[in-house]
Design an enzyme around this catalytic site. Structure first.
Site: not given
Ligand code: F6P
Length: 549
Positions: A207, A213, A268-269, A354, A385, A513
């Site tokens: 987003k 990452e 995002g979530r 979150e 188990h 971060k």
């Molecule tokens: O963990 C923080 C966060 O912003 C989440 O809320 C989000 O889903 C994830 O990192 C990935 O964000 P993006 O879609 O902007 O890469």
């Protein structure tokens, strides 16, 4: 000024009521009302919730209703629905519900009706998916794309991955979907080692298009593709993006027509219903993707139009608050008895933790009550188990949501009946337990001496009187999965209303971060000394020694 919830009348009454109800047991509650099970069950959107195995009676439920009334629950639900800035710290709406309203009911953000943009994005998805499935999407060397790799993390990963897995029986077989999320080079290495760059396309799902990452993995993927000069010359054929940051996606090298838009008013979530769901549509096709949206929309209608007493998300929300805030049960387990739902708990961890892992209320005042629970779990029967021992004989109360489909997509002998017998056994064992007398008698029946039985029996006592919910559906279909996910989304939002917290921001992840960027600079430089706390400094030293070139 104390937080609003702490001074709520119904909240104080629930505190008193907790003492009262703790004097009875679940077994006594069932014995007192032969119709308890049917009265404490509710159906909505093809889901059936049996919440009768909870430590509640009619007075509890009446106080839940009173609390909803006192806190303006219905108005808060309408605020979400009509696009008010419920994400007040970022001044944003949370309109994931609008993404799944096929009727396109107008919703305005900044005086713009967002339904046209939603529809356009779905058309863009459908055309892309159709070309892929027809084998008309060719890579730089002219071969059809056969593998799609989604590079994203958090909400840009967990939802699509969970849904693609959950809808395995509905997957088409022409194009395979894969997921890369972690910055750990092991993940991208293991995913790409079995793929052919010529027939692989990447979705950079982010987003913000700024998540480290994801960008690092995208760069590594681009290098992997560009090893072949043919592909390097047509790199745009191997990458698309899903983002609200279109300029950044273009700057990375994505053709503008290959950017699928998403919007600030989708968290995002909460985004798997949006273009973030592109891997879902590729895996199962747009028809099933739309069916999932429709199932979620049905749950939306239930949530927005049903009074609290019969409102499934509200009931799940309040039952979890009941244990979290009045029985000090600060973790909650979700145990799907369905292999294809094995990633649901992991998805719910982000959705719930979150969203509701917050410590100040809407005024910025630190709260003096517990908020978001720790969510965990895994597929049954595996957990039996592994960790169910804690449910049955641990010293802490851990409420459980059991979930199972009444029918299976994969009938193998009588496996499904055995699976469901196990699920029902767990909630029943949590309910009835085993007394000292029963344990002793059992041991005597097994031939132990009275002394031996007396010695061992205490170790076999199971207290019981432990609560659980059980959710069932006819089958795990796209529509029912959509309803199930929307149920938990609305449960989370309902909890945030009661706790008076913002379910849609996540400021807490920013510090990590920031620090990780600083520490990375220290790790990456040969001369930079660590200037953190002694523990971090010694750990950095060990890392540098182990990786000294
Ligand atoms: O963990 C923080 C966060 O912003 C989440 O809320 C989000 O889903 C994830 O990192 C990935 O964000 P993006 O879609 O902007 O890469």
């Amino acid at each position: 000024m104390p937080p609003r919830l702490s001074s709520a009348i119904a909240w104080k009454k629930l505190q008193q009521h907790q003492k009262e109800i703790s004097r009875t047991t679940l077994s006594e509650l069932f014995a007192a009302n032969p119709r308890r099970a049917e009265q404490l069950s509710v159906e909505a959107s093809g889901l059936f919730l049996d919440y009768s195995k909870n430590l509640v009676d009619n007075k509890t439920l009446a106080l839940f209703d009173a609390l909803a009334e006192e806190l303006g629950f219905t108005a808060a639900c309408q605020a979400l629905r009509q696009g008010n800035p419920v994400n007040h710290t970022e001044n944003r709406s949370a309109l994931h519900g609008a993404l799944r309203d096929a009727h396109g009911t107008s919703v305005y953000v900044n005086d713009v009706d967002i339904t046209a943009g939603i529809q356009q994005a779905k058309v863009q998805m459908a055309e892309f998916v159709d070309a892929l499935h027809r084998g008309n999407t060719l890579g730089g060397s002219g071969k059809p794309i056969l593998d799609v790799v989604n590079i994203g993390i958090g909400g840009s990963y967990l939802g699509p991955k969970m849904v693609v897995e959950a809808l395995t029986p509905y997957q088409q077989k022409t194009v395979r979907c894969h997921f890369i999320a972690n910055i750990d080079g092991t993940e991208i290495t293991e995913v790409l080692e079995n793929l052919n760059p010529e027939t692989t396309l990447f979705i950079i799902a982010s987003k913000s298009f700024s998540t480290k990452e994801t960008l690092c993995n995208a760069i590594a993927a681009r290098k992997w593709v560009c090893q072949n000069p043919l592909l390097e010359a047509a790199i745009e054929k191997h990458f698309v993006a899903v983002s609200s940051n279109i300029p950044a996606a273009i700057e990375f090298g994505i053709k503008e027509s290959n950017v699928f838009p998403m919007w600030d008013w989708v968290g995002g979530r909460y985004s798997l219903w949006s273009t973030i769901g592109l891997p879902i549509a590729i895996a199962v096709g747009m028809t099933h993707f739309q069916a999932m949206l429709d199932g979620a929309h049905e749950m939306d209608q239930h949530f927005f139009n049903t009074k609290p007493r019969d409102n499934m998300p509200f009931l799940l929300a309040m039952l979890q608050i009941w244990y979290n805030n009045f029985f000090a049960a600060n973790s909650h387990a979700v145990i799907p008895y369905d292999h294809d739902l094995r990633s649901l708990p992991e998805y719910l961890q982000q959705l719930e933790m979150e969203s509701n892992g917050k410590r100040v209320d809407s005024t910025g005042t630190p709260v003096d009550y517990a908020t978001g629970s720790a969510i965990w779990g895994g597929a049954g029967t595996n957990g039996q188990h592994a960790y169910h021992q804690l449910f049955h004989q641990g010293t802490q109360l851990i409420p459980v949501d059991f979930i199972f489909p009444l029918t299976t997509h994969n009938p193998v002998s009588d496996h499904h009946a055995i699976l469901i017998a196990n699920c029902l056994s767990q909630s029943r064992a949590m309910l009835v337990g085993k007394t000292l007398e029963q344990a002793t008698e059992e041991l005597l029946q097994q031939g132990l001496s009275r002394d031996a039985a007396k010695k061992l029996a205490p170790h076999k006592v199971i207290p019981g009187n432990r609560p659980s919910n059980t959710l069932t559906m006819e089958e795990l279909s796209p529509a029912r999965l959509g309803a199930l996910i929307a149920l938990y989304e609305h449960k989370v939002y309902a909890q945030s209303i009661i706790w008076d917290i913002n379910a849609f921001d996540q400021w807490g992840v920013e510090l990590g971060k920031q620090i990780s960027n600083e520490i990375y600079q220290t790790l990456a430089s040969s001369d930079k000394d660590a200037h953190y706390d002694p523990s971090t400094n010694q750990l950095i030293k060990r890392f540098k020694e182990a990786n000294r070139k």
